[in-house]
Design an enzyme around this catalytic site. Structure first.
Site, PDB file in Angstrom:
ATOM      1  N   TYR A  36     -17.718  -3.432 -11.138  1.00  0.00           N
ATOM      2  CA  TYR A  36     -18.631  -3.647 -12.253  1.00  0.00           C
ATOM      3  C   TYR A  36     -19.863  -2.756 -12.145  1.00  0.00           C
ATOM      4  O   TYR A  36     -20.116  -2.143 -11.102  1.00  0.00           O
ATOM      5  CB  TYR A  36     -19.047  -5.120 -12.350  1.00  0.00           C
ATOM      6  N   ARG A  90       1.890 -13.758  -8.786  1.00  0.00           N
ATOM      7  CA  ARG A  90       0.754 -13.451  -7.912  1.00  0.00           C
ATOM      8  C   ARG A  90       1.253 -12.921  -6.563  1.00  0.00           C
ATOM      9  O   ARG A  90       2.009 -13.590  -5.875  1.00  0.00           O
ATOM     10  CB  ARG A  90      -0.075 -14.720  -7.682  1.00  0.00           C
ATOM     11  N   HIS A 119      -0.383 -10.404  -3.158  1.00  0.00           N
ATOM     12  CA  HIS A 119      -1.556  -9.665  -2.664  1.00  0.00           C
ATOM     13  C   HIS A 119      -1.429  -8.182  -2.981  1.00  0.00           C
ATOM     14  O   HIS A 119      -2.363  -7.556  -3.452  1.00  0.00           O
ATOM     15  CB  HIS A 119      -1.727  -9.869  -1.156  1.00  0.00           C
ATOM     16  N   ARG A 131     -21.074   6.122 -10.158  1.00  0.00           N
ATOM     17  CA  ARG A 131     -20.830   5.061  -9.165  1.00  0.00           C
ATOM     18  C   ARG A 131     -19.616   4.217  -9.556  1.00  0.00           C
ATOM     19  O   ARG A 131     -18.820   3.825  -8.705  1.00  0.00           O
ATOM     20  CB  ARG A 131     -22.082   4.183  -9.011  1.00  0.00           C
ATOM     21  N   LYS A 137     -18.981  -1.279  -5.563  1.00  0.00           N
ATOM     22  CA  LYS A 137     -19.580  -2.339  -6.387  1.00  0.00           C
ATOM     23  C   LYS A 137     -18.462  -3.230  -6.931  1.00  0.00           C
ATOM     24  O   LYS A 137     -18.054  -3.148  -8.094  1.00  0.00           O
ATOM     25  CB  LYS A 137     -20.428  -1.729  -7.513  1.00  0.00           C
TER      26      LYS A 137
HETATM   27  N1  PDD Z   1     -27.069  -5.468  -8.559  1.00  0.00           N
HETATM   28  N2  PDD Z   1     -27.583  -3.891  -3.771  1.00  0.00           N
HETATM   29  C1  PDD Z   1     -26.746  -4.794  -4.312  1.00  0.00           C
HETATM   30  C2  PDD Z   1     -25.876  -5.605  -3.414  1.00  0.00           C
HETATM   31  C3  PDD Z   1     -26.706  -4.961  -5.714  1.00  0.00           C
HETATM   32  O1  PDD Z   1     -25.852  -5.846  -6.255  1.00  0.00           O
HETATM   33  C4  PDD Z   1     -27.574  -4.192  -6.529  1.00  0.00           C
HETATM   34  C5  PDD Z   1     -27.569  -4.302  -8.024  1.00  0.00           C
HETATM   35  C6  PDD Z   1     -28.435  -3.269  -5.912  1.00  0.00           C
HETATM   36  C7  PDD Z   1     -29.361  -2.391  -6.693  1.00  0.00           C
HETATM   37  O2  PDD Z   1     -28.647  -1.392  -7.361  1.00  0.00           O
HETATM   38  P1  PDD Z   1     -29.171  -0.739  -8.716  1.00  0.00           P
HETATM   39  O3  PDD Z   1     -30.506  -0.182  -8.444  1.00  0.00           O
HETATM   40  O4  PDD Z   1     -28.160   0.293  -9.002  1.00  0.00           O
HETATM   41  O5  PDD Z   1     -29.211  -1.840  -9.756  1.00  0.00           O
HETATM   42  C8  PDD Z   1     -28.400  -3.134  -4.523  1.00  0.00           C
HETATM   43  C9  PDD Z   1     -26.804  -5.632  -9.971  1.00  0.00           C
HETATM   44  C10 PDD Z   1     -27.962  -5.334 -10.839  1.00  0.00           C
HETATM   45  C11 PDD Z   1     -26.190  -6.994 -10.203  1.00  0.00           C
HETATM   46  O6  PDD Z   1     -25.351  -7.361  -9.395  1.00  0.00           O
HETATM   47  O7  PDD Z   1     -26.516  -7.668 -11.164  1.00  0.00           O
END
Ligand code: PDD
Length: 283
Positions: A31, A100, A102, A50, A146
């Site tokens: 995400y 389902r 893994h 990213r 992410k």
């Molecule tokens: N989170 N570290 C983590 C674990 C994060 O989930 C986030 C952002 C950041 C900061 O990243 P950025 O500057 O790119 O937003 C660092 C988002 C906003 C969220 O999970 O809602």
């Protein structure tokens, strides 16, 4: 509410998902959260880079992102958010797979979902600072991806909320990593310090913008590991994220950080950061 779902902008009621979607069964997806400062999405290319990287690392086929800016702007328009400070949430899961298992099948077709939301700035937190806690980082060792698998993040964040804290800052064996949804910075003798990029932290887009500001304005910066024992020696501490921008930390685990007021370096960076989007914010 209108959302983007698998190639179309549609009413939320039409965005229907099978419980066999791997995003639901395994948290198998990625995400992004992107800021919309009227009238433009902020640092969009960095977020998309990213996103592409997270997809690549998880071997999820990347959807066509060539017209994503138009889609995002259209979502803002149809949801009447053109003049409102907002966010877009983008999620791509690996998609439907039955039964389902893994092991993922190569031919799965990813599920792509985007919604936009009016999200005002956290002005009080940015101006007056926040209290944060400190806790052991119990996540996996690929925090650079992410991923939507966020169980440690949501548990630690709930702990923060229950204790009237804005964030929990994590450490691994005494070395500071980041917050549950933010990166962390420290200031010592006017040098801006932040943990280095590796597999234990997310490469924050706000973090990157701040390091670029430091270079451009000649403010001294340094990426190096920070030990929890150093915490009391810093002049200033702040956390950074898309939603919180640059938020001063006033208290960490019950100890006063800064001098009880946001520090001069933090304020200078906040002002410089705001200049990055001031150009396209409507008068
Ligand atoms: N989170 N570290 C983590 C674990 C994060 O989930 C986030 C952002 C950041 C900061 O990243 P950025 O500057 O790119 O937003 C660092 C988002 C906003 C969220 O999970 O809602």
């Amino acid at each position: 509410m209108h959302v983007f779902f698998n190639g179309k902008i549609t009413e939320i009621e039409n965005a229907v998902l099978s419980p066999f979607d791997r995003g639901f069964l395994f948290g198998d997806g990625v995400y992004e959260v992107i800021r919309y400062y009227p009238k433009k999405f902020f640092l969009l290319e960095d977020h998309l880079a990213r996103l592409r990287n997270s997809l690549k690392e998880l071997e999820i086929p990347a959807p066509d992102l060539s017209s994503i800016e138009q889609i995002l702007n259209e979502l803002i328009r149809v949801n009447n958010l053109t003049d409102k400070l907002s966010i877009a949430y983008l999620q791509i899961s690996r998609g439907y797979q039955f039964p389902r298992r893994h092991a993922f099948i190569e031919e799965a077709s990813p599920t792509f979902f985007i919604y936009v939301e009016n999200f005002p700035a956290k002005i009080d937190e940015m101006k007056n600072g926040v209290k944060v806690g400190l806790d052991e980082d119990i996540r996996w060792t690929r925090c650079d991806i992410k991923s939507t698998s966020l169980i440690p993040n949501i548990l630690s964040n709930k702990k923060a909320v229950r204790n009237n804290l804005a964030e929990i800052i994590w450490h691994r064996n005494g070395i500071i990593t980041e917050g549950t949804h933010s990166n962390i910075f420290f200031v010592k003798d006017n040098t801006i310090i932040t943990p280095p990029l590796n597999n234990f932290i997310l490469a924050g887009i706000t973090r990157k913008a701040i390091l670029a500001i430091c270079k451009q304005t000649g403010m001294e910066s340094c990426e190096r590991p920070v030990n929890i024992d150093e915490m009391k020696t810093f002049d200033e501490i702040f956390i950074t994220s898309t939603l919180g921008e640059i938020t001063p930390v006033m208290e960490i685990n019950g100890s006063i950080a800064n001098t009880g007021k946001p520090g001069a370096v933090t304020i200078k960076l906040q002002n410089e950061f705001q200049k990055l989007y001031a150009d396209f914010v409507a008068p």
